[in-house]
Design an enzyme around this catalytic site. Structure first.
Site, PDB file in Angstrom:
ATOM      1  CB  CYS A   2      14.210  37.823  98.196  1.00  0.00           C
ATOM      2  SG  CYS A   2      13.222  39.278  98.631  1.00  0.00           S
ATOM      3  CG  ASP A  57      17.994  43.828  91.795  1.00  0.00           C
ATOM      4  OD1 ASP A  57      18.461  42.999  91.002  1.00  0.00           O
ATOM      5  OD2 ASP A  57      16.811  43.825  92.175  1.00  0.00           O
TER       6      ASP A  57
END
Length: 225
Positions: free
Chosen positions: A8, A131
């Site tokens: 990412c 996360d």
């Protein structure tokens, strides 16, 4: 099904090429100005075109409005929307219906109670991404290089399509997979030289470490007493 590996925060052709050459399954692009990895939609057009069909393109946003989504979709042509803000289940459902794209909802994790959010979004989000919860004074919700206690995911029924994120790198991804048995991993800061600047060697090392760990996995490590 094999392990899903997502790189990412890609913002440069060199980094994107490294991710694709390493065999990443997903490549993520950030559309959030406070992030050092932020892209303007127009800047993502060339990057997206170079992906072709080598990986899925993921557009990461934080509480974005419909106008930004329209610009992103026109420029990037994403395969998946990643929502990393406070988007409600109703907002997720509305975005899926309007744009016809699957949605991955990020769930910030610090305590076991944070995982109650899974039930609120179940059947609405197509995937979850777990996360580490950002500190209160943080300017962005992710990409901070901070892991959470992976044992918090013990017995969590998130379906087969969740990704583990937060502080992962080539040195700890095997342990993370051994503890969680996660079907996918996502990395950003763990493959950077400095915030926003990806390191092609670190990208290759991360993908290799994750694939090797997946091949040798047996089952998640025993739960702590």
């Amino acid at each position: 099904m094999g392990l899903i590996v997502k790189i990412c925060g890609l913002s440069a052709p060199e980094a994107l090429s490294a991710a694709l050459d390493a065999g990443a399954d997903m490549v993520g692009f950030v559309f959030f100005p406070p992030s050092p990895r932020n892209l303007a939609p127009a800047a993502a057009e060339g990057l997206g075109a170079s992906v072709k069909d080598r990986a899925l393109k993921v557009a990461l946003t934080v509480d974005a409005d419909d106008a930004l989504f329209e610009a992103i979709i026109e420029a990037l042509g994403p395969d998946l929307l990643q929502l990393h803000g406070h988007e409600s289940p109703e907002r997720v459902a509305a975005l899926r219906a309007r744009f016809g794209l699957p949605v991955m909802k990020a769930i910030p994790v610090e305590t076991r109670a944070d995982l109650d959010a899974v039930d609120r979004y179940r059947g609405v989000a197509d995937r979850f991404l777990f996360d580490a919860r950002a500190p209160r004074d943080a300017t962005r919700p992710g990409g901070l290089g901070k892991p959470f206690d992976w044992h918090l995911l013990d017995d969590v029924d998130a379906g087969a399509d969740y990704l583990l994120s937060g502080g992962l790198d080539a040195g700890n991804v095997a342990e993370a997979l051994a503890i969680t048995g996660a079907p996918g991993v996502d990395v950003s800061s763990g493959v950077e030289r400095r915030p926003g600047e990806k390191d092609p060697d670190k990208i290759a090392a991360f993908v290799k470490a994750a694939r090797e760990a997946w091949k040798t996995r047996t089952s998640p490590l025993p739960k702590r007493a």
